[in-house]
Every structure is written in structure tokens, then in C-alpha cells.
Scaffold this motif. Structure first.
Motif, short mmCIF file in Angstrom:
data_model
loop_
_atom_site.label_atom_id
_atom_site.label_comp_id
_atom_site.label_asym_id
_atom_site.label_seq_id
_atom_site.Cartn_x
_atom_site.Cartn_y
_atom_site.Cartn_z
N GLU B 54 0.87 -1.19 0.05
CA GLU B 54 0.10 0.00 -0.07
C GLU B 54 0.84 1.14 0.08
O GLU B 54 0.35 2.29 -0.13
N VAL B 132 -0.77 12.07 3.61
CA VAL B 132 -1.72 11.26 4.09
C VAL B 132 -0.58 10.19 5.05
O VAL B 132 0.20 9.51 4.85
N ALA B 134 -0.35 7.32 8.31
CA ALA B 134 -1.12 6.15 8.85
C ALA B 134 -0.68 5.86 10.10
O ALA B 134 0.56 5.84 10.46
N LEU B 139 -6.14 6.60 9.07
CA LEU B 139 -5.31 7.74 8.21
C LEU B 139 -5.82 8.89 8.85
O LEU B 139 -6.97 9.14 8.96
N ARG B 140 -4.87 9.93 8.65
CA ARG B 140 -5.20 11.04 8.66
C ARG B 140 -4.32 12.04 7.70
O ARG B 140 -3.33 11.52 7.19
N GLU B 141 -4.96 13.32 7.46
CA GLU B 141 -3.97 14.26 6.56
C GLU B 141 -3.43 15.36 7.21
O GLU B 141 -4.08 15.80 8.06
N GLU B 160 3.46 6.71 14.18
CA GLU B 160 2.51 7.23 12.62
C GLU B 160 3.66 7.13 11.70
O GLU B 160 4.90 7.30 11.93
N ALA B 163 2.06 7.63 4.63
CA ALA B 163 1.54 6.54 3.93
C ALA B 163 1.90 6.90 2.39
O ALA B 163 2.15 6.19 1.79
#
Lengths: 338, 280, 125
Positions: B54, B132, B134, B139-141, B160, B163
Motif C-alpha cells: 500500500e 496522508v 497512517a 489515516l489522517r491528512e 505514525e 503513507a
């Protein structure tokens, strides 16, 4: 420095040459066998070179100052030729010589040299000759006063370097270099030109990039990540021209060439940068940082004020603007390795 | 002896990181392996992200392209999608070390290593990238402009990882430019690195994002310069202004590669030249 | 962290791969991993599982023989410390691009430092 060289007859009829010269790029692994074979009239397999293990070989001196090809090479030629003659002498016959590994008489080839050499070993036993370097009589050097002629001859060279300087960054880039070297005689022209190309590139690196930075007696840039040498992309096309005029004191006329290309390239580059920018280049490497400083010195500002190297867009002198923050001269480990 | 955790999916990777935030995330290892025997010795566990599918690759998404964090700079410079939409990122990728380094070094590694000299980082700032991230919570931006928060510090929380990075397409007619000033022609760490992107409307600079590396403790947007030229017509005066403001707002240092004075000087001139290029 | 370079040289006795700087600057330790030039001093062994590693010994014994003879014949070799890395990188370039331009060759070889010979001449050959 006597640089002794030994040639020794082996039981198998080959001639073994013993010197302490180690090939670290000067090309002696190729050039010495060439000299020995040519001097002795010997064939491809008739000469072997001992590993330069200092437990076994005589101390032929360091790789400096035209020592390798010119001095040691000459001793090899002399020693091998004399050993050959010692082997040839007891053979009865008129006008014998050795060529390409064969003993040749007036009527043509007689026998392979190695066969005669093997026979000589069987009948007369081991044979060994050592020669030492003796400076020519006219070369006098006083070891106590350091006066006189330290070297019997010099190789000569001329260098032309063209640079481009980026007006925004003051980074100078060599775009062409020409090196003309008078080398006596090139024993191995490809290697000889390689020596000169490599030396010239090193000279360009010295002129523009390579700066030993010290702080409190310690190197700040003691590795390849921080001591910057040219990559292939920093290398211009280098045109090498060999001038050959045999010098009687060297093997087949050869002089030393290793150090020569380091002499002219950097001064030529410094002059080219000065010519391009108007900034006085008084030391090398002429890094952009030093050019910026020099351009804002009183002399530099007068010389290149109109070009405005030292000034920003507003005409102010960027080099003299202070940041208001204390400068940190010592790099932290992190700064050295982002 | 360092133990390496080698997850095969993003879920597995964040689970490991959640359980053990001391794991050191690694991919191409080009920054990790040069830290020297002592630093490597102190590091007892690493998590190798190269096997996480991914995190790898470049794909076009709605409104832009996304680049997985373990995508190498070789993949980036060869990518037709990157070269078409973001040539300055492809250009920066060619400046990261030599071919061998580009084959291993990754975009996410460049970001997370967070060197102030990272070649790709001002490009991501100029392109208004979105990171992005992970973690165990999903997930957060993070807007890339908020990603670097200090010298070698990022907004990543313990456990974290990066990603992927999303690059929104620039509007038609937008401009972009990149310039690296290194110690030599190739395989050099930047003395100054600058990227810009923006657009012109009715003959005036409607938008400009200008970013630089090696001139502060972290890669920075040059906001005073951006502000000064917004609404101005491109040309020599605007370019002078941008350069001057840029040189004023940065905080470079003297180090083994260059001097603060030189960095300021080169930044001013390079920014001026690049802003002049907008007019053309 | 065990490096691929050490496993090749110490473990397998494949000393054709040289350690120059040990910090990813010089290119002397270049090997091919799945066909891509890579610095073996920067590769931890654990990332090599299932990968195809080719060293200078491997290509010299096989497909690169002719290339190597031309390389030597044209003087592209001097002290030899950087040579295995340059050979690997140049060979990898020729696999992708049998007729690289001078610029392409310079770009490809930018990560291989050479001190003594005329690396500047090599792309011509």
C-alpha cells in the motif's frame, strides 16, 4: 635515495624482477614489464615481477618525484639487460643478440632465450644482479644546506582551462581543459594520457571544490560526504597532447609524469575565474563563498563593483549583511549528515 | 544485532508500530545506514516498510496524483504522470544523490528524515502537497506546509508513518520552477534549494508558493516574498522584490558546506532569477 | 546492522566489490539488486531475502566479458579501487540503453567517484 632493483634468474629460465614499487595508479604494473621486455629483448612470458612485499624485495623508494618510471624503470632496464648479457656471454658464437625472446645469430633464430637461461641456471647456479641509482655527476645536491640540483630533469607542461561562472551563484564550472605535457617518452601512451587526464581533473577539483577545512586543528571535512571531489559531471572534456623528446637519463627516454598535471591546471582555472568575473582570485579553491567574500573586499569591490557581484538587487552588499544570529562554525553531526 | 520487523501490509505495519512506537521505520535505508556504527548499535529494532504494497507506487486520483511513501526517486523521475504534471518533482528526483541512491532513497524517507537540505521537500511545499499519515487510529491528512515543525522534527506522532503524498494538479497555465545550488554538479547536498509554483491572472501574479531548503532549520515557505509579489505584474522589479524579501526572511547558518552569507546571497539571486522566469 | 557489502566480501569471499567510503558517496561498492545499481554499503542484509544480487565477479564471468575487454583496452582502468563499481554501473546502463549519449553516460556514472584515471574519457568509449 638509491632505489635498488634486483633481477634474478629462476630455475625455469625466467627473469624475476624485484622492486618495492606498488601500483597504486601510477601504472607500473603495465609499464615495468614493458620496459623489462624491451630492454632485454625478451618475450611475453620471460619476465615476472615479484609481489612488492617488503620482506622479499629491496626498498626502491616511495612513489614520488619521478621515481617510478624514470628512476626505477631505468634501473630495471639496466639490470635486466645486464642479467641477459651474463646469460648470453658463456654461449659461444659471434654477433648473438636477443629479440622477442629468441637468441638470434647472423643466420637467424638460434633458440628460445629461456632455454639458454634454464641451462645457465642448471650449470652455473643462481644468478642475481642488483643496481642502485646514482645521480649523474653533474647533478650535485648538498644534503646539509639543501642547495643544488635535487632533480636531474623536469617534465614540462602547459594548461588551458575555460570556465563558465553562474552569475547568480558564483559557481564556476570548467567546460574545457587542454593539457600539453612534455614527458620525454610515453612508455604506454594510453596510461600516460590517463595519468594526465586524472591529474588535470584533480587540479580542477583543487581549483574549485576541494577545501580542507580545519577547526582547532581538527578536520571538519574528513570524508567523502564533506570533502567534495569532482564527479564525472564536474569533469570537462580534457584534451591531452603528449610531446615526446627522449631524455637520455630515462628508460627509452621517459620522464616522470604523475605530478606534472597537478601543477598548471589550478592556476589556469583560477585565472579563468578571475577573467570571467573580475573578482581577484588570490587563493584556491575559488569556491563561490570565497568569491563572494573577495568581491566585497575593498579591492574586489573596486574591481567588480560595476558587475555588482557583492551587492544584492538593491545594491546593498549581501556579504556584509549580518543575520542577527550567532554563527555556528562547528557543524553538528546532523548537519554533516542530513 | 538489530531485529527487523518486516510487515506485508499496512495494517500489519501500523499494528506493530502501535504496539512498539520505538520501532524505527525504514525503507531505502540511505539515511539510516550512514549514521555510523554507534547510532546503528543504539537502534535495536527497525521496521522495514519496503514490503508493504500500500505504500508503494504512483497513481492518478481525482484531482491529482498520489505517491506512496516508499516510492523511490528513480520511479518518480521515470514516471510519465509525474513528469507531465509536476516536472519540478521529477527534476528534484534526479538531484538526489547518484543513480544508485535514487534507486533506493524514497520520497517518504526524504520527508520523515526531515533534513533542512532535503532536495524534494521545497518542491512538495511549492506544490501544496497533502501528507496522508497512517497510524493505529487509521489515516489522517496533514497539509505539507504543517508537516515540518522544527529542526528534523515533523508533525508525525509516535507510531505514525507517512503513507503517501497527494499532489493536487495545478490549474491550466500555472508555472513551476526548481533550482538546486549544490557543492558540485551531481551527488551534492544542497547549499540552497528553491521551488516555486503559482499562476498569473490578467497579467498579475495571482498566486505564488515559494519554498526553500538549506536556509533555515527546516524546509520553509518564503511567505514574506510570496506576500510582497502577490498582485504584482511579473518583471524585473517584482523579481528584485521577491529576492530581497526571501533573503530577509530566512535564517541560514555557517556549516561545513557553505556560509550563512553565501546562502542568503545565492537565495536572493536564485529567487530573483526564478521569478524573472515567470514573465517568460 | 549487517550490511550486504560485508556479507559479500567477508562471508562469501567476493572481494571484487570494494568498500570505498562506507557511507554511500563513492560508488565503489555498487552491485546489482534485481538488475538495479545499488550501493551495497547501504543495504541491510535483511532486505536481500529473495533478491537477485549480481557482483562484478558475476557479470565478468558471463555476459559482460566483451564489455570488460573493451573497457580495459581503452584505458578505462588505473588503480582499480573504483573500477568494479564503475563497471557495474556502466554495464547496467548499457543493459537499458545500448547506445547512451555522452550526457546519459555522465548522468549514470555521477555516483561513481574516481580519483586517478580519466573518468572524463570513459563515456567516449
Amino acid at each position: 635515495m638509491k632505489s635498488p632493483v634486483t633481477a634474478r634468474l629462476r630455475a625455469d629460465g625466467r627473469i624475476e624482477v624485484l622492486t618495492a614499487m606498488t601500483d597504486m595508479g601510477q601504472g607500473c604494473a603495465a609499464v615495468f614489464p614493458q620496459i623489462a621486455r624491451a630492454a632485454g629483448g625478451l618475450g611475453e612470458d620471460d619476465v615476472v615481477f615479484a609481489e612488492p612485499d617488503t620482506g622479499d624485495v629491496p626498498d626502491s623508494g616511495p612513489t614520488v618525484a619521478s621515481r617510478t618510471t624514470m628512476i626505477v624503470g631505468n634501473l630495471i632496464a639496466r639490470t635486466v639487460a645486464e642479467l641477459r648479457d651474463s646469460i648470453l656471454d658463456p654461449i659461444v658464437g659471434e654477433g648473438l643478440s636477443v629479440s622477442d625472446g629468441w637468441i638470434v645469430g647472423p643466420a637467424g633464430p638460434v633458440e628460445p632465450f629461456r632455454d639458454a637461461a634454464r641451462r645457465h641456471f642448471e650449470t652455473a647456479g643462481p644468478l642475481e644482479i642488483t643496481h642502485r641509482h646514482e645521480p649523474p655527476e653533474w647533478q650535485t645536491f648538498d644534503e646539509s644546506t639543501y642547495q643544488g640540483a635535487a632533480y636531474p630533469t623536469y617534465a614540462w607542461g602547459a594548461d588551458v582551462v575555460e570556465v563558465e561562472v553562474d552569475p547568480d551563484t558564483l559557481a564556476a564550472r570548467p567546460v574545457a581543459a587542454t593539457a600539453v605535457c612534455e614527458v620525454g617518452r610515453a612508455i604506454h601512451p594510453t596510461l600516460c594520457k590517463g595519468q594526465i587526464e586524472g591529474g588535470t581533473l584533480q587540479a580542477l577539483g583543487w581549483a574549485l571544490l576541494e577545501e580542507v577545512k580545519l577547526q582547532d586543528g581538527r578536520y571538519l571535512n574528513d570524508r567523502l560526504a564533506t570533502y567534495i571531489i569532482p564527479t564525472i559531471k564536474d569533469s570537462p572534456r580534457i584534451d591531452v597532447h603528449l610531446l615526446e623528446r627522449a631524455w637520455k637519463g630515462g628508460p627509452f627516454g621517459a620522464k616522470g609524469v604523475g605530478e606534472l598535471p597537478m601543477d598548471g591546471g589550478a592556476p589556469a582555472t583560477a585565472q579563468a575565474v578571475e577573467n570571467a568575473t573580475g573578482i581577484p582570485v588570490e587563493e584556491i579553491p575559488a569556491t563561490p563563498e570565497k568569491l563572494l567574500l573577495a568581491s566585497s573586499s575593498p579591492v574586489g569591490a573596486a574591481l567588480c563593483g560595476r558587475a555588482g557581484w557583492g551587492g544584492g538587487a538593491n545594491g546593498k552588499n549581501a556579504a556584509s549583511e549580518k543575520t542577527g544570529r550567532p554563527h555556528r562554525a562547528a557543524p553538528t553531526e546532523n548537519e554533516v549528515l542530513p | 544485532m538489530i531485529a527487523a520487523v518486516r510487515p506485508r501490509s499496512l495494517d500489519e505495519a501500523v499494528r506493530h508500530l502501535g504496539e512498539d512506537p520505538a520501532l524505527v521505520p525504514t525503507a531505502g535505508c540511505t539515511d539510516l545506514m550512514v549514521r555510523g556504527p554507534e547510532a546503528l548499535h543504539r537502534m535495536d529494532r527497525v521496521i522495514d516498510l519496503l514490503g508493504v504494497p500500500e505504500l508503494r507506487g504512483i497513481r492518478e486520483v481525482e484531482g491529482g496524483i498520489e505517491i506512496g511513501s516508499t516510492t523511490s526517486f528513480s520511479e518518480i523521475r521515470r514516471s510519465a504522470a509525474v513528469r507531465a504534471a509536476f516536472p519540478i518533482l521529477a527534476e528534484a528526483a534526479t538531484m538526489v544523490g547518484g543513480w544508485q541512491i535514487q534507486n533506493r532513497a524514497t520520497l517518504g524517507g526524504n520527508m520523515a528524515n526531515a533534513s533542512p537540505a532535503g532536495d524534494s521537500l521545497p518542491v512538495l511545499l511549492a506544490l501544496d502537497a497533502v501528507v496522508v499519515v497512517a497510524g493505529a487510529q487509521g489515516l489522517r491528512e496533514i497539509p505539507y506546509a504543517d508537516f515540518h515543525i522544527g529542526y528534523r522534527r515533523t508533525a508525525l506522532r509516535p507510531g505514525e508513518i507517512v503513507a503517501r503524498v497527494r499532489l493536487p494538479y495545478l490549474p491550466a497555465g500555472a508555472f513551476q520552477a526548481f533550482r538546486k545550488v549544490g557543492t558540485r554538479e551531481a551527488q551534492a547536498i544542497s547549499k540552497v534549494v528553491v521551488a516555486l509554483a503559482g499562476r498569473i491572472e490578467e497579467g498579475r501574479i495571482a498566486e505564488l508558493r515559494l519554498a526553500a531548503g538549506s536556509v533555515a532549520a527546516m524546509p520553509v515557505r518564503l511567505r514574506a516574498a510570496e506576500e510582497a509579489v502577490r498582485g504584482q505584474a511579473p518583471g524585473p522589479e517584482t523579481a528584485d522584490l521577491a529576492g530581497r524579501e526571501a533573503a530577509r526572511e530566512v535564517t541560514p547558518i555557517d556549516d561545513v558546506r557553505s556560509t550563512a552569507d553565501y546562502r542568503r546571497f545565492a537565495l536572493e539571486r536564485v529567487v530573483r532569477r526564478m521569478v524573472m522566469g515567470i514573465a517568460g | 546492522m549487517e550490511r550486504l557489502l560485508d556479507v559479500l566480501r567477508e562471508g562469501l569471499g567476493l572481494t571484487g566489490t570494494k568498500e570505498g567510503c562506507g557511507e554511500g558517496e563513492c560508488g565503489a561498492c555498487t552491485v546489482l539488486i534485481d538488475g538495479e545499481p545499488t550501493l551495497s554499503c547501504l543495504v541491510p542484509l535483511f532486505q536481500c531475502e529473495g533478491r537477485r544480487i549480481e557482483t562484478v565477479e558475476g557479470i565478468a564471468a558471463g555476459p559482460a566479458r566483451d564489455f570488460l575487454e573493451r573497457f580495459v583496452a581503452t584505458g578505462g582502468v588505473q588503480c582499480g579501487a573504483c573500477t568494479p563499481g564503475i563497471v557495474i554501473t556502466a554495464w547496467a546502463l548499457l543493459q537499458r540503453n545500448p547506445a547512451p549519449s555522452r550526457e546519459e553516460a555522465r548522468e549514470a556514472l555521477a555516483g561513481n567517484l574516481c580519483r586517478c584515471t580519466g573518468i572524463c574519457g570513459e563515456p567516449d568509449r
